[in-house]
Design a protein around this motif. Sequence first.
Motif, short mmCIF file in Angstrom:
data_model
loop_
_atom_site.label_atom_id
_atom_site.label_comp_id
_atom_site.label_asym_id
_atom_site.label_seq_id
_atom_site.Cartn_x
_atom_site.Cartn_y
_atom_site.Cartn_z
N GLU A 18 0.83 -1.20 0.00
CA GLU A 18 0.00 0.00 0.00
C GLU A 18 0.87 1.26 0.00
O GLU A 18 1.70 1.45 0.89
CB GLU A 18 -0.93 0.00 1.22
CG GLU A 18 -1.94 -1.14 1.22
CD GLU A 18 -2.90 -1.03 2.39
OE1 GLU A 18 -2.89 0.02 3.07
OE2 GLU A 18 -3.65 -2.00 2.61
N LEU A 19 0.64 2.09 -0.97
CA LEU A 19 1.36 3.35 -1.08
C LEU A 19 0.66 4.43 -0.26
O LEU A 19 -0.54 4.32 0.01
CB LEU A 19 1.43 3.78 -2.54
CG LEU A 19 2.39 3.02 -3.43
CD1 LEU A 19 2.09 3.28 -4.90
CD2 LEU A 19 3.84 3.39 -3.11
N PRO A 20 1.39 5.48 0.14
CA PRO A 20 0.73 6.62 0.79
C PRO A 20 -0.38 7.17 -0.11
O PRO A 20 -0.22 7.18 -1.34
CB PRO A 20 1.87 7.63 0.96
CG PRO A 20 3.11 6.80 0.98
CD PRO A 20 2.84 5.66 0.05
N PRO A 21 -1.48 7.62 0.46
CA PRO A 21 -2.63 8.08 -0.33
C PRO A 21 -2.29 9.14 -1.38
O PRO A 21 -2.82 9.10 -2.49
CB PRO A 21 -3.58 8.63 0.73
CG PRO A 21 -3.24 7.87 1.97
CD PRO A 21 -1.77 7.65 1.91
N PRO A 221 12.12 9.95 2.35
CA PRO A 221 11.98 10.84 3.51
C PRO A 221 11.81 10.04 4.81
O PRO A 221 11.08 9.04 4.83
CB PRO A 221 10.72 11.64 3.19
CG PRO A 221 10.64 11.62 1.70
CD PRO A 221 11.14 10.27 1.30
N VAL A 222 12.46 10.48 5.88
CA VAL A 222 12.45 9.76 7.15
C VAL A 222 11.03 9.54 7.66
O VAL A 222 10.71 8.47 8.20
CB VAL A 222 13.28 10.53 8.20
CG1 VAL A 222 13.08 9.94 9.58
CG2 VAL A 222 14.76 10.49 7.83
N LYS A 223 10.18 10.53 7.49
CA LYS A 223 8.82 10.45 8.05
C LYS A 223 7.87 9.60 7.22
O LYS A 223 6.78 9.24 7.68
CB LYS A 223 8.24 11.85 8.22
CG LYS A 223 8.98 12.70 9.25
CD LYS A 223 8.33 14.07 9.39
CE LYS A 223 9.06 14.92 10.43
NZ LYS A 223 8.45 16.27 10.57
N GLU A 224 8.28 9.25 6.00
CA GLU A 224 7.37 8.51 5.11
C GLU A 224 7.49 7.01 5.35
O GLU A 224 7.97 6.24 4.51
CB GLU A 224 7.68 8.85 3.65
CG GLU A 224 7.35 10.26 3.25
CD GLU A 224 5.85 10.52 3.20
OE1 GLU A 224 5.07 9.56 3.25
OE2 GLU A 224 5.46 11.70 3.11
N LYS A 225 7.01 6.57 6.51
CA LYS A 225 7.12 5.16 6.88
C LYS A 225 6.34 4.25 5.93
O LYS A 225 6.78 3.14 5.61
CB LYS A 225 6.63 4.95 8.32
CG LYS A 225 7.36 5.78 9.36
CD LYS A 225 8.83 5.45 9.40
CE LYS A 225 9.55 6.25 10.50
NZ LYS A 225 11.01 6.02 10.51
N MET A 232 10.14 -1.40 0.34
CA MET A 232 10.83 -2.61 0.79
C MET A 232 10.07 -3.85 0.34
O MET A 232 10.68 -4.82 -0.15
CB MET A 232 10.97 -2.61 2.31
CG MET A 232 11.76 -3.81 2.85
SD MET A 232 12.14 -3.71 4.62
CE MET A 232 10.49 -3.87 5.30
N GLU A 233 8.75 -3.84 0.45
CA GLU A 233 7.95 -4.98 0.02
C GLU A 233 8.05 -5.18 -1.49
O GLU A 233 8.07 -6.32 -1.97
CB GLU A 233 6.49 -4.78 0.44
CG GLU A 233 6.27 -4.88 1.94
CD GLU A 233 4.81 -4.68 2.33
OE1 GLU A 233 3.95 -4.68 1.43
OE2 GLU A 233 4.55 -4.51 3.54
N ALA A 234 8.12 -4.08 -2.23
CA ALA A 234 8.23 -4.19 -3.68
C ALA A 234 9.57 -4.77 -4.10
O ALA A 234 9.64 -5.60 -5.02
CB ALA A 234 8.03 -2.81 -4.32
#
Length: 267
Positions: A18-21, A221-225, A232-234
């Motif tokens: 799942e990507l960020p919205p 970006p550090v905050k983009e968990k 990583m999953e990709a």
Amino acid sequence: MVAAALVCATTVSAMAIELPPDIAKRGSIKVAVVPNYPPMEFRDPATNALSGFDIDLGEALGRKLGVKIEWQETSFAEFMPSISTGRVDAILSGFTDYASRHEIASFVDYLRSGPKFFVQQSRAAEFKDMAALCGKKVGASRRTMFPAEIAAWSEKNCGSNPIQFVGTDGSADARTQLRQGRIDAAVQGNETLPYIIDLEPGTYAPVGDPFATQFTGIALPVKEKALQQAMMEAVDALIADGTYRALLAKWKLNDNGIEKATINAGQ
């Protein structure tokens, strides 16, 4: 039923990434690149198109994530500012994962590499092993960790006859100084050295094995968990389906492959 179960499992696995919205809505990931580091990224001399392992990997990641990769050419100096200001979502450009960079960027590591000594082919007989480098002038890009790694190796192995380090303006400058005889040996990453040796046959000869371990990563970006997890999953999905291994073979990087993606494994 078995086939149906496998299809279902594959679909669930794909949907789990799942990507960020905001990125999902945009349908693209903005990726910084400096195409001057073959075979990782470069401009194909025949077509001027972006080419290299990182380019192929990025496009494969985009397909796995269901988004387009928007390559944005920049300079090395602008990498970290572009991440911290949000001008790009990621850096995929042979970028080494160093702990000193973790305050601004988190790295999804996808390749293992290490610095390696090489000399002029015409002088290869003088350097039968790495010990022969002690006391010699060795050049490497001052913009990397190579100077510190060379110093550490020299201190450990050369005693009172240390390597004389010569800082250069990048790896290309190191090779120029080597060909001109201004230095006795040079150092660059073992992920690029085979390509350079093939590109200039009869010019260079490697000496010994890599003398340190580094990880190359996708800087995010550090905050983009959520983006870090998705990337990583990709990468792991590309490893699992064989795409990653095929790209390693295409670009002669078999010795640099990893078994599983990690986050911030660099030191």
